[in-house]
Design a protein around this motif. Sequence first.
Motif, PDB file in Angstrom:
ATOM      1  N   ARG A  16       0.691  -1.152   0.102  1.00 40.31           N
ATOM      2  CA  ARG A  16       0.041   0.009   0.068  1.00 40.31           C
ATOM      3  C   ARG A  16       1.005   1.216   0.156  1.00 40.31           C
ATOM      4  N   LEU A  17       1.824   1.307   0.833  1.00 35.27           N
ATOM      5  CA  LEU A  17       2.732   2.471   1.018  1.00 35.27           C
ATOM      6  C   LEU A  17       3.535   2.686  -0.618  1.00 35.27           C
ATOM      7  N   MET A  18       3.800   1.656  -1.123  1.00 36.00           N
ATOM      8  CA  MET A  18       4.474   1.819  -2.331  1.00 36.00           C
ATOM      9  C   MET A  18       3.726   2.250  -3.426  1.00 36.00           C
ATOM     10  N   ILE A  19       2.211   2.090  -3.360  1.00 36.29           N
ATOM     11  CA  ILE A  19       1.539   2.740  -4.287  1.00 36.29           C
ATOM     12  C   ILE A  19       0.873   3.911  -3.904  1.00 36.29           C
ATOM     13  N   ASP A  52      -4.375  14.932  -0.446  1.00 37.87           N
ATOM     14  CA  ASP A  52      -4.286  16.112  -0.515  1.00 37.87           C
ATOM     15  C   ASP A  52      -2.696  16.635  -0.529  1.00 37.87           C
ATOM     16  N   ALA A  53      -2.138  16.081   0.515  1.00 34.10           N
ATOM     17  CA  ALA A  53      -0.705  16.519   0.696  1.00 34.10           C
ATOM     18  C   ALA A  53       0.240  15.846  -0.426  1.00 34.10           C
ATOM     19  N   ARG A  54      -0.183  14.628  -0.719  1.00 35.98           N
ATOM     20  CA  ARG A  54       0.556  14.177  -1.713  1.00 35.98           C
ATOM     21  C   ARG A  54       0.639  14.832  -3.110  1.00 35.98           C
ATOM     22  N   TYR A  55      -0.499  15.431  -3.491  1.00 33.59           N
ATOM     23  CA  TYR A  55      -0.423  15.835  -4.880  1.00 33.59           C
ATOM     24  C   TYR A  55      -0.478  17.589  -4.592  1.00 33.59           C
ATOM     25  N   ALA A  56      -0.200  17.909  -3.385  1.00 29.04           N
ATOM     26  CA  ALA A  56       0.037  19.585  -3.193  1.00 29.04           C
ATOM     27  C   ALA A  56      -1.242  20.362  -3.335  1.00 29.04           C
ATOM     28  N   VAL A  57      -2.193  19.572  -3.145  1.00 30.69           N
ATOM     29  CA  VAL A  57      -3.696  20.483  -3.041  1.00 30.69           C
ATOM     30  C   VAL A  57      -3.728  21.661  -2.168  1.00 30.69           C
ATOM     31  N   GLY A  58      -4.092  22.822  -2.562  1.00 36.07           N
ATOM     32  CA  GLY A  58      -4.304  23.617  -1.678  1.00 36.07           C
ATOM     33  C   GLY A  58      -3.329  24.720  -1.337  1.00 36.07           C
ATOM     34  N   LYS A  59      -2.130  24.481  -2.140  1.00 34.49           N
ATOM     35  CA  LYS A  59      -0.760  25.034  -2.162  1.00 34.49           C
ATOM     36  C   LYS A  59      -0.873  25.938  -3.283  1.00 34.49           C
ATOM     37  N   GLY A  60      -1.855  26.339  -4.019  1.00 40.50           N
ATOM     38  CA  GLY A  60      -1.749  26.938  -5.107  1.00 40.50           C
ATOM     39  C   GLY A  60      -1.099  26.296  -6.363  1.00 40.50           C
ATOM     40  N   PHE A  62      -1.102  22.064  -8.395  1.00 39.32           N
ATOM     41  CA  PHE A  62      -1.755  20.801  -8.318  1.00 39.32           C
ATOM     42  C   PHE A  62      -0.568  19.910  -9.084  1.00 39.32           C
ATOM     43  N   ARG A  63       0.274  19.373  -8.507  1.00 38.61           N
ATOM     44  CA  ARG A  63       1.520  18.459  -8.812  1.00 38.61           C
ATOM     45  C   ARG A  63       1.226  17.132  -9.760  1.00 38.61           C
ATOM     46  N   GLY A  64       0.083  16.619  -9.183  1.00 43.82           N
ATOM     47  CA  GLY A  64      -0.233  15.403  -9.995  1.00 43.82           C
ATOM     48  C   GLY A  64       0.849  14.293  -9.754  1.00 43.82           C
ATOM     49  N   CYS A  65       0.708  13.190 -10.631  1.00 42.93           N
ATOM     50  CA  CYS A  65       1.406  12.080 -10.463  1.00 42.93           C
ATOM     51  C   CYS A  65       2.738  12.066 -11.458  1.00 42.93           C
ATOM     52  N   CYS A  66       2.507  12.952 -12.351  1.00 41.55           N
ATOM     53  CA  CYS A  66       3.597  12.785 -13.643  1.00 41.55           C
ATOM     54  C   CYS A  66       4.488  14.157 -13.680  1.00 41.55           C
TER      55      CYS A  66
END
Length: 66
Positions: A16-19, A52-60, A62-66
């Motif tokens: 789970r942590l790996m994905i 939200d923390a993983r994808y930097a949502v709310g910090k101006g 959206f990093r996304g996964c790629c």
Amino acid sequence: MPDLRTLSEWMVRTARLMIGIPDYQTYLEHRLTCHPDGPVMTYEEFFRERQDARYAVGKGRFRGCC
């Protein structure tokens, strides 16, 4: 040597942590051990906060996964 159930639980946690799926049980154990008087998020709140923390949502941005 760990029993089969313990080994299986660790394999599931690792996978789970790996994905990118955070471990709610570890979060609960930490909160109850280190912050027993503090609030505890529900699974849904925890999952959303980690996502939200993983994808930097709310910090101006959206990093996304790629």
